[in-house]
Motif scaffolding. Structure first.
Motif, PDB file in Angstrom:
ATOM      1  N   SER A 287       0.844  -0.877   0.143  1.00 44.80           N
ATOM      2  CA  SER A 287       0.260  -0.230  -0.016  1.00 44.80           C
ATOM      3  C   SER A 287       0.987   1.184   0.455  1.00 44.80           C
ATOM      4  O   SER A 287      -0.087   2.535   0.024  1.00 44.80           O
ATOM      5  N   ARG A 288       2.032   0.595   0.093  1.00 45.04           N
ATOM      6  CA  ARG A 288       3.296   2.159   0.533  1.00 45.04           C
ATOM      7  C   ARG A 288       3.325   3.447  -1.479  1.00 45.04           C
ATOM      8  O   ARG A 288       3.000   2.696  -1.987  1.00 45.04           O
ATOM      9  N   ASN A 289       2.884   4.702  -1.378  1.00 48.18           N
ATOM     10  CA  ASN A 289       2.736   4.982  -2.633  1.00 48.18           C
ATOM     11  C   ASN A 289       4.586   5.235  -2.974  1.00 48.18           C
ATOM     12  O   ASN A 289       5.457   4.930  -1.849  1.00 48.18           O
ATOM     13  N   GLY A 290       4.430   4.732  -4.667  1.00 44.16           N
ATOM     14  CA  GLY A 290       5.517   4.269  -5.247  1.00 44.16           C
ATOM     15  C   GLY A 290       6.464   3.420  -4.809  1.00 44.16           C
ATOM     16  O   GLY A 290       5.602   2.055  -4.904  1.00 44.16           O
ATOM     17  N   ASP A 291       7.845   2.995  -4.528  1.00 38.98           N
ATOM     18  CA  ASP A 291       8.466   1.966  -4.753  1.00 38.98           C
ATOM     19  C   ASP A 291       8.160   0.821  -3.241  1.00 38.98           C
ATOM     20  O   ASP A 291       8.371   1.820  -2.118  1.00 38.98           O
ATOM     21  N   PRO A 292       7.860   0.079  -2.765  1.00 43.27           N
ATOM     22  CA  PRO A 292       7.054  -0.526  -1.668  1.00 43.27           C
ATOM     23  C   PRO A 292       7.863  -1.031  -0.871  1.00 43.27           C
ATOM     24  O   PRO A 292       7.446  -1.647  -0.172  1.00 43.27           O
ATOM     25  N   TYR A 293       8.994  -0.727  -1.820  1.00 42.51           N
ATOM     26  CA  TYR A 293      10.096  -1.343  -1.118  1.00 42.51           C
ATOM     27  C   TYR A 293      10.869  -0.763  -0.256  1.00 42.51           C
ATOM     28  O   TYR A 293      10.973   0.209  -1.415  1.00 42.51           O
ATOM     29  N   TRP A 294      11.481  -0.469   0.859  1.00 41.69           N
ATOM     30  CA  TRP A 294      12.121   0.574   1.074  1.00 41.69           C
ATOM     31  C   TRP A 294      13.717  -0.630   2.179  1.00 41.69           C
ATOM     32  O   TRP A 294      14.047  -1.258   2.432  1.00 41.69           O
ATOM     33  N   PRO A 295      14.901   0.335   2.473  1.00 44.92           N
ATOM     34  CA  PRO A 295      16.075  -0.186   2.889  1.00 44.92           C
ATOM     35  C   PRO A 295      16.189  -0.124   4.142  1.00 44.92           C
ATOM     36  O   PRO A 295      15.638   0.893   4.737  1.00 44.92           O
ATOM     37  N   LEU A 296      16.488  -0.961   5.283  1.00 45.80           N
ATOM     38  CA  LEU A 296      16.499  -0.810   6.855  1.00 45.80           C
ATOM     39  C   LEU A 296      17.463  -0.697   7.053  1.00 45.80           C
ATOM     40  O   LEU A 296      17.569   0.213   8.328  1.00 45.80           O
ATOM     41  N   LEU A 297      18.977  -0.654   6.225  1.00 44.48           N
ATOM     42  CA  LEU A 297      19.982  -0.214   6.785  1.00 44.48           C
ATOM     43  C   LEU A 297      20.331   1.414   6.333  1.00 44.48           C
ATOM     44  O   LEU A 297      21.478   1.782   6.472  1.00 44.48           O
ATOM     45  N   ALA A 298      19.192   1.918   5.348  1.00 44.84           N
ATOM     46  CA  ALA A 298      20.115   3.081   4.787  1.00 44.84           C
ATOM     47  C   ALA A 298      20.747   4.026   6.519  1.00 44.84           C
ATOM     48  O   ALA A 298      20.125   4.293   7.189  1.00 44.84           O
ATOM     49  N   GLY A 299      21.388   5.029   5.758  1.00 40.44           N
ATOM     50  CA  GLY A 299      21.536   6.045   7.061  1.00 40.44           C
ATOM     51  C   GLY A 299      22.809   5.528   8.496  1.00 40.44           C
ATOM     52  O   GLY A 299      22.598   6.495   9.255  1.00 40.44           O
TER      53      GLY A 299
ATOM     54  N   THR B 205      29.481  -6.614  -8.892  1.00 40.19           N
ATOM     55  CA  THR B 205      28.222  -5.722  -9.094  1.00 40.19           C
ATOM     56  C   THR B 205      27.219  -5.821  -7.924  1.00 40.19           C
ATOM     57  O   THR B 205      26.679  -5.751  -8.251  1.00 40.19           O
ATOM     58  N   SER B 206      26.822  -7.514  -8.108  1.00 34.69           N
ATOM     59  CA  SER B 206      26.509  -8.052  -7.578  1.00 34.69           C
ATOM     60  C   SER B 206      25.848  -8.281  -6.165  1.00 34.69           C
ATOM     61  O   SER B 206      25.649  -7.821  -5.602  1.00 34.69           O
ATOM     62  N   ILE B 207      27.329  -8.222  -5.262  1.00 36.42           N
ATOM     63  CA  ILE B 207      26.797  -7.262  -4.097  1.00 36.42           C
ATOM     64  C   ILE B 207      26.825  -6.333  -4.405  1.00 36.42           C
ATOM     65  O   ILE B 207      26.085  -6.064  -2.947  1.00 36.42           O
ATOM     66  N   GLN B 208      27.480  -5.133  -4.609  1.00 39.11           N
ATOM     67  CA  GLN B 208      26.861  -3.935  -4.570  1.00 39.11           C
ATOM     68  C   GLN B 208      25.402  -3.374  -4.428  1.00 39.11           C
ATOM     69  O   GLN B 208      24.884  -2.800  -3.779  1.00 39.11           O
ATOM     70  N   THR B 209      24.861  -4.463  -5.681  1.00 44.95           N
ATOM     71  CA  THR B 209      23.348  -4.000  -5.590  1.00 44.95           C
ATOM     72  C   THR B 209      22.497  -5.172  -4.763  1.00 44.95           C
ATOM     73  O   THR B 209      21.525  -3.513  -3.810  1.00 44.95           O
ATOM     74  N   ALA B 210      23.055  -5.708  -4.375  1.00 47.90           N
ATOM     75  CA  ALA B 210      22.206  -6.723  -2.595  1.00 47.90           C
ATOM     76  C   ALA B 210      22.480  -6.136  -1.703  1.00 47.90           C
ATOM     77  O   ALA B 210      21.327  -5.704  -1.268  1.00 47.90           O
ATOM     78  N   PHE B 211      23.367  -5.367  -1.160  1.00 42.76           N
ATOM     79  CA  PHE B 211      24.203  -4.565  -0.246  1.00 42.76           C
ATOM     80  C   PHE B 211      23.043  -2.956  -0.325  1.00 42.76           C
ATOM     81  O   PHE B 211      22.846  -2.495   0.715  1.00 42.76           O
ATOM     82  N   ALA B 212      23.441  -2.446  -0.690  1.00 44.22           N
ATOM     83  CA  ALA B 212      22.781  -1.557  -1.573  1.00 44.22           C
ATOM     84  C   ALA B 212      21.083  -1.556  -1.490  1.00 44.22           C
ATOM     85  O   ALA B 212      20.204  -0.991  -1.115  1.00 44.22           O
ATOM     86  N   TYR B 213      20.464  -2.549  -1.686  1.00 48.05           N
ATOM     87  CA  TYR B 213      19.241  -2.398  -1.517  1.00 48.05           C
ATOM     88  C   TYR B 213      18.824  -2.674  -0.485  1.00 48.05           C
ATOM     89  O   TYR B 213      17.581  -2.293   0.556  1.00 48.05           O
ATOM     90  N   ILE B 214      19.791  -3.338   0.953  1.00 51.58           N
ATOM     91  CA  ILE B 214      18.907  -3.257   2.326  1.00 51.58           C
ATOM     92  C   ILE B 214      20.188  -1.624   3.038  1.00 51.58           C
ATOM     93  O   ILE B 214      19.298  -1.660   3.849  1.00 51.58           O
ATOM     94  N   GLY B 215      20.393  -0.456   1.977  1.00 46.94           N
ATOM     95  CA  GLY B 215      21.207   0.318   2.221  1.00 46.94           C
ATOM     96  C   GLY B 215      22.092   0.502   2.548  1.00 46.94           C
ATOM     97  O   GLY B 215      22.754   2.003   3.255  1.00 46.94           O
ATOM     98  N   ILE B 216      23.504  -0.458   2.179  1.00 44.92           N
ATOM     99  CA  ILE B 216      24.665  -0.408   2.453  1.00 44.92           C
ATOM    100  C   ILE B 216      25.279   0.024   1.350  1.00 44.92           C
ATOM    101  O   ILE B 216      25.274  -0.915   0.439  1.00 44.92           O
ATOM    102  N   VAL B 217      25.579   1.012   1.186  1.00 46.74           N
ATOM    103  CA  VAL B 217      25.744   1.928  -0.411  1.00 46.74           C
ATOM    104  C   VAL B 217      27.365   2.453  -0.486  1.00 46.74           C
ATOM    105  O   VAL B 217      28.064   2.939  -1.768  1.00 46.74           O
ATOM    106  N   ASP B 218      27.942   2.303   1.137  1.00 45.46           N
ATOM    107  CA  ASP B 218      29.560   2.503   0.313  1.00 45.46           C
ATOM    108  C   ASP B 218      30.628   1.550   0.401  1.00 45.46           C
ATOM    109  O   ASP B 218      30.547   0.714   1.426  1.00 45.46           O
ATOM    110  N   THR B 219      30.730   0.897  -0.369  1.00 47.39           N
ATOM    111  CA  THR B 219      31.592   0.315  -0.761  1.00 47.39           C
ATOM    112  C   THR B 219      33.110   0.448  -1.707  1.00 47.39           C
ATOM    113  O   THR B 219      32.821   1.987  -2.163  1.00 47.39           O
TER     114      THR B 219
END
Length: 222
Positions: free
Chosen positions: A131-143, A173-187
């Motif tokens: 029911s979330r507007n826009g993307d129904p998925y979001w990272p929980l470890l962001a920030g 690339t595959s590792i970065q994609t998976a970790f970015a999905y959960i909010g870990i983007v500093d790689t």
């Protein structure tokens, strides 16, 4: 106090240079962790060897359990997710993740893919709401400021960005994609190449990778 999660995914025992047929990635992760802890002796290190003790791959029962709300889980579901819960808790504690992941047939080893499948968890590391507007998925470890360092090795050469075989490199690339999905983007990443050549080019590549690891520790310590 920094918590460092040290993960090794190589199927090889020991480190190259000290163990016959040892792992280059284990050599690099051990070097980075030692350099870091020498500079930051208060660091808590959590070690996870998925190369020698891989988590089981995701099954239908695992999916059933993971996608059942925690309050409604049956006892067998909690048992099914027991190791996954532990891996997630280790990740949640970590400020820095140092992952030694060699290239096997152009991608990460199956052991590390199983690790990723166990830590990308609905309600734990990513959220989902239809029911979330826009993307129904979001990272929980962001920030949270978590840093990921990928230390890899390749049999051939030219897999770096812009290299002749860059399009066949599906490790970082595959590792970065998976970790970015959960909010870990500093790689950050460092890799050894020329392993299958076993000549001076390999020795030079190892030397460059070790120097890059040392420089990275200095950079991340600022």
């Amino acid at each position: 106090m920094t918590t460092l999660l040290h993960i090794d995914a190589s199927a090889r025992h020991g480190e190259s240079g000290s163990t016959p047929h040892g792992s280059h990635t284990r050599r690099l992760t051990a070097r980075l962790v030692k350099r870091w802890t020498d500079m930051h002796p208060e660091t808590k290190v959590i070690y996870r060897d998925v190369g020698q003790n891989p988590p089981p791959p995701v099954t239908g029962r695992w999916i059933h359990a993971a996608f059942t709300h925690e309050a409604k889980r049956e006892p067998w579901m909690h048992e099914e997710l027991r190791l996954s819960d532990l891996l997630v808790e280790e990740l949640l504690q970590a400020d820095m993740i140092v992952a030694g992941v060699p290239m096997y047939n152009f991608g990460p080893p199956a052991q590390f893919k199983a690790y990723i499948d166990n830590i990308v968890r609905i309600g734990r590391t990513f959220g989902f709401d239809r029911s979330r507007n826009g993307d129904p998925y979001w990272p929980l470890l962001a920030g949270e400021g978590k840093q990921l360092v990928i230390l890899s090795s390749r049999g051939d050469y030219g897999y770096q960005p812009g290299g002749t075989l860059a399009g066949r490199n599906h490790v970082e690339t595959s590792i970065q994609t998976a970790f970015a999905y959960i909010g870990i983007v500093d790689t950050q990443s460092v890799a050894v190449e020329y392993d299958e050549y076993a000549d001076q080019r390999l020795a030079d590549s190892i030397g460059k990778a070790e120097a890059a690891v040392d420089a990275l520790v200095t950079q991340l310590s600022r």
